[in-house]
Design an enzyme around this catalytic site. Structure first.
Site, mmCIF file in Angstrom:
data_model
loop_
_atom_site.group_PDB
_atom_site.id
_atom_site.type_symbol
_atom_site.label_atom_id
_atom_site.label_comp_id
_atom_site.label_asym_id
_atom_site.label_seq_id
_atom_site.Cartn_x
_atom_site.Cartn_y
_atom_site.Cartn_z
ATOM 1 N N ASN A 170 0.873 -1.397 0.024
ATOM 2 C CA ASN A 170 -0.088 0.059 0.064
ATOM 3 C C ASN A 170 0.741 1.390 -0.079
ATOM 4 O O ASN A 170 0.401 2.517 -0.355
ATOM 5 C CB ASN A 170 -0.873 0.072 1.375
ATOM 6 C CG ASN A 170 -0.247 -0.434 2.401
ATOM 7 O OD1 ASN A 170 0.159 -1.469 2.577
ATOM 8 N ND2 ASN A 170 -0.370 0.438 3.675
ATOM 9 N N GLN A 196 -5.013 -3.702 -2.159
ATOM 10 C CA GLN A 196 -4.740 -2.634 -3.127
ATOM 11 C C GLN A 196 -4.541 -3.370 -4.530
ATOM 12 O O GLN A 196 -4.375 -2.404 -5.440
ATOM 13 C CB GLN A 196 -3.245 -2.071 -2.610
ATOM 14 C CG GLN A 196 -3.304 -1.488 -1.574
ATOM 15 C CD GLN A 196 -3.903 -0.158 -1.499
ATOM 16 O OE1 GLN A 196 -4.483 0.460 -2.555
ATOM 17 N NE2 GLN A 196 -4.389 0.501 -0.236
ATOM 18 N N CYS A 236 -3.174 4.890 7.434
ATOM 19 C CA CYS A 236 -3.123 4.421 8.710
ATOM 20 C C CYS A 236 -1.840 4.651 9.518
ATOM 21 O O CYS A 236 -1.879 4.941 10.756
ATOM 22 C CB CYS A 236 -3.196 3.088 9.020
ATOM 23 S SG CYS A 236 -4.439 2.291 7.864
HETATM 24 N N1 PLP Z 1 -4.675 -3.886 3.524
HETATM 25 C C1 PLP Z 1 -4.158 -2.896 2.650
HETATM 26 C C2 PLP Z 1 -3.061 -3.630 1.867
HETATM 27 C C3 PLP Z 1 -4.583 -1.833 2.600
HETATM 28 O O1 PLP Z 1 -4.156 -0.924 1.913
HETATM 29 C C4 PLP Z 1 -5.735 -1.484 3.316
HETATM 30 C C5 PLP Z 1 -6.380 0.089 3.607
HETATM 31 O O2 PLP Z 1 -5.501 0.818 3.285
HETATM 32 C C6 PLP Z 1 -6.286 -2.476 4.359
HETATM 33 C C7 PLP Z 1 -5.553 -3.884 4.118
HETATM 34 C C8 PLP Z 1 -7.425 -2.041 5.069
HETATM 35 O O3 PLP Z 1 -8.725 -2.090 4.173
HETATM 36 P P1 PLP Z 1 -10.016 -1.346 4.717
HETATM 37 O O4 PLP Z 1 -9.629 0.185 4.777
HETATM 38 O O5 PLP Z 1 -11.033 -1.646 4.028
HETATM 39 O O6 PLP Z 1 -9.968 -1.662 6.394
#
Ligand code: PLP
Length: 378
Positions: A152, A182, A325
């Site tokens: 990501n 992603q 995040c």
């Molecule tokens: N996994 C990856 C690689 C992500 O980029 C993200 C969110 O940015 C997530 C999981 C989590 O997804 P969600 O925002 O739908 O909880």
């Protein structure tokens, strides 16, 4: 917002017209509970199943292998906790990468506290794990591997198919989970050919809405549930399904068109961005050459990411300083890639969608040059 440039599509995307149309139709006309036995419930169930079939088509799997959740984070939690709990009698080693999203990293930390042994593979200069190191990490106690499809922060694509082959050859009792949040709807995915047992995806990254996630679970693979209740989603994920959000996902999938053609167009935009950013003479590209073109990570040496981000924000240009995040914490993904502290401190992530244009890249590059002339070096 008018006259703004949105380059933060890996954080979330603008809901597309078809997603909103389908969602609103379901909300206003078909708002029944899909578990109800009366006709109104059956209509809702039919609507839900149409969305399940649409999601299955993207992954080249059977509709009954798709389970709806609320987001990618929930799908990752369910896959990892559910697989570890189901297989704990067969071993306690879980192999993963050092660059997973926090929803995988932190869930595995939790499993580590419960006594599972977590082995994290580092990435090489190209952002990928080495299959030799994966082979060395898998032993007869390995019950699970979790390897993301697309990183990501950098867009690096992991060799998931090769990983699946390595796991199969090893004869370890390991399931393979892939966080494809992603990559879903951006890279062609055939879960059968890829060889994964479990795969996570999320609607709001592909112009659906927040609140809808997918877990693919291969037929015959058993995992425990972690959300107990009324037994919806074949007992794997209790809780009344958000049919309208699943409809939005179907709308977003309908509007996607050809994933291959979209990828080609995105590569063109990414190539243009790489060339123009290099021309500014103040930034370097951190994303590997063969990364997914939807994501471009750069560093503007000497300027802190947050300072640049706010400067660009004031000009109506929205980028991210890493993953959404991370909220300003140092990137463990870029550190694992071997980047210097300076490069990590000055990293920006641009993430594109089909709504972005070359003209927007030009505006971004001239704003970046202005920033270098205006801001004091850190
Ligand atoms: N996994 C990856 C690689 C992500 O980029 C993200 C969110 O940015 C997530 C999981 C989590 O997804 P969600 O925002 O739908 O909880």
């Amino acid at each position: 917002m008018k006259n703004t440039i949105y380059f933060d599509n890996s954080a979330t995307t603008k809901p597309c017209d078809t997603a909103l149309k389908f969602m609103n139709e379901t909300l206003s006309e078909n708002w029944g509970n899909p578990s109800a036995l009366h006709t109104f419930g059956i209509y809702a169930e039919e609507e839900l199943e149409k969305s399940r079939a649409a999601a299955a088509k993207v992954l080249c799997c059977r509709p009954d292998e798709i389970y709806f959740t609320s987001c990618g984070t929930e799908s990752n939690n369910l896959a990892l906790l559910g697989a570890a709990l189901a297989r704990k009698k067969r071993g306690n080693r879980i192999v993963t990468t050092a660059v997973e999203h926090p929803s995988v990293q932190n869930t595995l930390d939790f499993l580590g506290e419960l006594g599972f042994e977590i082995v994290r593979l580092h990435t090489e200069k190209n952002g990928k794990i080495s299959i030799d190191e994966l082979n060395a990490a898998i032993n007869e106690n390995t019950i699970l591997a979790s390897i993301m499809l697309v990183n990501n922060e950098t867009g690096a694509i992991q060799p998931v198919t090769a990983a699946a082959e390595a796991i199969k050859k090893s004869n370890a009792p390991a399931l393979l989970h892939c966080d494809a949040v992603q990559g879903f709807g951006k890279l062609p995915i055939n879960v059968g050919k890829m060889g994964v047992d479990l795969l996570s995806a999320s609607g709001h990254k592909i112009h659906a809405v927040k609140g809808i996630g997918i877990l693919y679970k291969k037929k015959g693979v058993n995992i425990k549930t972690v959300l107990n209740g009324g037994g919806q989603e074949k007992g794997l994920r209790s809780g009344t399904e958000a049919v309208h959000q699943a409809s939005a996902l179907r709308g977003a999938i309908e509007e996607l068109g050809s994933i291959e053609n979209n990828l080609k167009k995105m590569q063109e935009l990414n190539d243009y961005a790489r060339a123009k950013i290099k021309e500014t003479g103040i930034a370097v590209i951190n994303s590997p050459e063969d990364a997914l073109p939807y994501i471009l990570n750069i560093s503007v040496a000497g300027y802190r990411s947050e300072t640049l981000l706010h400067y660009l924000d004031a000009k109506g240009i929205f980028v991210s300083s890493g993953s959404a995040c991370a909220k300003g914490e140092k990137s463990y993904v870029l550190a694992d890639l071997g980047l210097s502290e300076k490069q990590i401190d000055s990293a920006l992530r641009l993430s594109f969608s089909r709504y972005n244009t070359k003209e927007e890249i030009d505006v971004f590059c001239s704003a970046l040059s202005d920033a270098a002339n205006t801001l004091r070096k850190a």
